[in-house]
Write an enzyme that holds these catalytic residues in place. Structure first.
Site, PDB file in Angstrom:
ATOM      1  N   SER A 212      32.678  39.723  42.436  1.00  0.00           N
ATOM      2  CA  SER A 212      34.148  39.690  42.448  1.00  0.00           C
ATOM      3  C   SER A 212      34.687  40.931  41.755  1.00  0.00           C
ATOM      4  O   SER A 212      33.961  41.921  41.581  1.00  0.00           O
ATOM      5  CB  SER A 212      34.645  38.413  41.767  1.00  0.00           C
ATOM      6  OG  SER A 212      36.029  38.249  41.994  1.00  0.00           O
ATOM      7  N   ASN A 213      35.936  40.905  41.370  1.00  0.00           N
ATOM      8  CA  ASN A 213      36.557  42.034  40.668  1.00  0.00           C
ATOM      9  C   ASN A 213      37.642  41.474  39.753  1.00  0.00           C
ATOM     10  O   ASN A 213      38.005  40.305  39.864  1.00  0.00           O
ATOM     11  CB  ASN A 213      37.115  43.034  41.697  1.00  0.00           C
ATOM     12  CG  ASN A 213      38.178  42.391  42.567  1.00  0.00           C
ATOM     13  OD1 ASN A 213      39.231  42.019  42.086  1.00  0.00           O
ATOM     14  ND2 ASN A 213      37.880  42.230  43.853  1.00  0.00           N
ATOM     15  N   PRO A 214      38.159  42.313  38.846  1.00  0.00           N
ATOM     16  CA  PRO A 214      39.071  41.752  37.831  1.00  0.00           C
ATOM     17  C   PRO A 214      40.523  41.602  38.273  1.00  0.00           C
ATOM     18  O   PRO A 214      41.394  41.407  37.424  1.00  0.00           O
ATOM     19  CB  PRO A 214      38.983  42.762  36.681  1.00  0.00           C
ATOM     20  CG  PRO A 214      38.344  43.974  37.226  1.00  0.00           C
ATOM     21  CD  PRO A 214      37.878  43.733  38.614  1.00  0.00           C
ATOM     22  N   ALA A 279      42.748  42.062  46.288  1.00  0.00           N
ATOM     23  CA  ALA A 279      41.595  42.935  46.076  1.00  0.00           C
ATOM     24  C   ALA A 279      40.411  42.227  46.720  1.00  0.00           C
ATOM     25  O   ALA A 279      39.666  41.483  46.076  1.00  0.00           O
ATOM     26  CB  ALA A 279      41.373  43.153  44.593  1.00  0.00           C
TER      27      ALA A 279
END
Ligand code: C5P
Length: 395
Positions: A212-214, A279
């Site tokens: 995933s990403n922040p 995102a």
């Protein structure tokens, strides 16, 4: 009853010089409670009753008091306020201030800002009964109200500060807030169906591990809320986030890029505006284990495959019949890379920002248009969301 118009709205509160100026402090708070951001301009007379410092502390913004102060005028002065605001409220509107507005004067912070303002103005008069009933005041008020941009709330009747009883009290604050809500004017997003993707996606390797990403989803939710405040019917396809979802949005929660893709494609037919702020993870593991992978069974490497490009596909499907806006989060060559994406995905606009903005509350972005134009915007994400819509929605 508040209608929600003030949520995410930018209100320029202009304070005139009467005893009711002290009520501008509470009015600031009430407008904020209704969701508005408030910036304040004061006449010199207003500063005899309440200090700029008080209103600065309450509004959390510098107060415009002096068009001849180079520091004020270059940062938040007479042209900044009209460019920033969605609506002006004059409270208290004194007899003198009303006269000067009517005459088109520009001899203090309030009147210079108003001269450059083309949008709605709410007058909340407060003065002694005799001043209110003076034929000159009546004439000035009537002349202003002949212009549909001007509305009035109050004054109420009752005991006045000077001991008289009669018309001239500043309208009760909830009445002023309600009148401000009613300033809603139809804009380019009113009645439009807006579809937005927001937040990150998770691409699971097994039930508990994922790529995933922040991304926090804050920017996408702020854009959704700002579109809703402008009268749009908004659906948000939202990846996993703990962020609080504003009221009044249709929210479809998804986890993976594949789920986001399916949710978007299902809803694309009705969309008049599509904004991709999510995102989306570009890769997912080729396979997903049904059960948690044991430590000793961990593979040496994980094969990744591409996820569907939701925006590119949506843009191709919507070509010519909806406004399509993408985001580009870049860690280098932000503008050049964003421009490439705008062209590759055939977007109307792309909002370029730095990847460092992912979890922050504020951001600075460049909005690039297909026709080559660009504009730089910055602010906290709610503020920025309003600015982004004002840049792209008129198309
Ligand atoms: O190509 P890149 O991923 O940098 O483009 C970013 C834009 O494309 C964003 O608007 C993002 O929401 C969208 N996007 C998408 N589906 C993907 C990847 C990105 O909708 N798989």
């Amino acid at each position: 009853m508040t209608q929600g118009y003030l949520r995410g709205r930018r209100i320029a509160l202009c304070v005139g010089g009467g005893i009711a100026a002290y009520k501008a402090c509470d009015l600031t708070r009430e407008l904020q409670r209704a969701g508005a951001t408030v910036r304040i301009a004061m006449t010199p007379a207003a500063q005899q009753f309440v200090t700029a410092l008080t209103l600065q502390s309450l509004s959390h913004h510098p107060v415009f008091t002096d068009p001849f102060d180079p520091n004020q005028d270059s940062n938040f002065g007479h042209l900044h306020l009209p460019r920033w605001a969605d609506a002006f409220i004059i409270a208290p509107a004194t007899a003198d201030l009303i006269a000067r507005i009517r005459a088109g004067m520009g001899n203090d912070a309030v009147t210079t800002a108003l001269l450059a303002w083309k949008g709605p103005v709410l007058l909340a008069p407060a003065m002694n009964t005799a001043m209110w009933e003076n034929p000159v005041t009546r004439d000035n008020v009537n002349a202003l109200l002949a212009d549909p941009r001007f509305r009035i709330v109050g004054p109420d009747s009752g005991p006045l500060a000077d001991g008289d009883v009669g018309a001239g009290r500043l309208a009760d604050l909830p009445k002023i807030v309600a009148a401000a809500e009613a300033l809603a004017t139809a804009g380019p997003l009113t009645g439009k169906r807006v579809l937005i993707t927001a937040g990150p996606t998770r691409e699971h390797l097994d039930p508990v591990r994922f790529i995933s990403n922040p991304s926090s989803g804050k920017m996408g939710l702020a854009l959704a809320d700002a579109a809703r405040a402008r009268g749009a019917a908004v659906t948000v396809v939202l990846g996993p986030t703990a962020e609080k979802v504003p009221d009044g949005l249709d929210v479809v929660r998804v986890t993976s890029a594949d789920e986001m893709y399916a949710a978007v494609m299902q809803r694309l037919g009705a969309a008049e505006v599509f904004l991709a702020c999510a995102a989306v993870s570009d890769f997912k593991p080729e396979t997903r284990a049904e059960q948690k992978v044991k430590k000793d069974a961990a593979p040496d490497s994980v094969k990744l495959v591409r996820t569907p490009d939701i925006l590119a596909e949506a843009s191709a499907k919507l070509a010519g019949r909806a406004l399509v806006i993408g985001f580009a989060a870049e860690s280098e060559n932000v503008i050049a890379n964003a421009r490439k994406k705008l062209e590759a995905k055939q977007l109307d606009f792309i909002v370029a920002n730095d990847t460092r903005a992912f979890e922050a509350d504020s951001n600075a972005v460049t909005v690039l248009a297909r026709d080559g134009r660009s504009v730089e915007l910055k602010g906290d994400k709610r503020d920025l969301a309003s600015q982004i819509w004002e840049t792209v929605a008129p198309r």
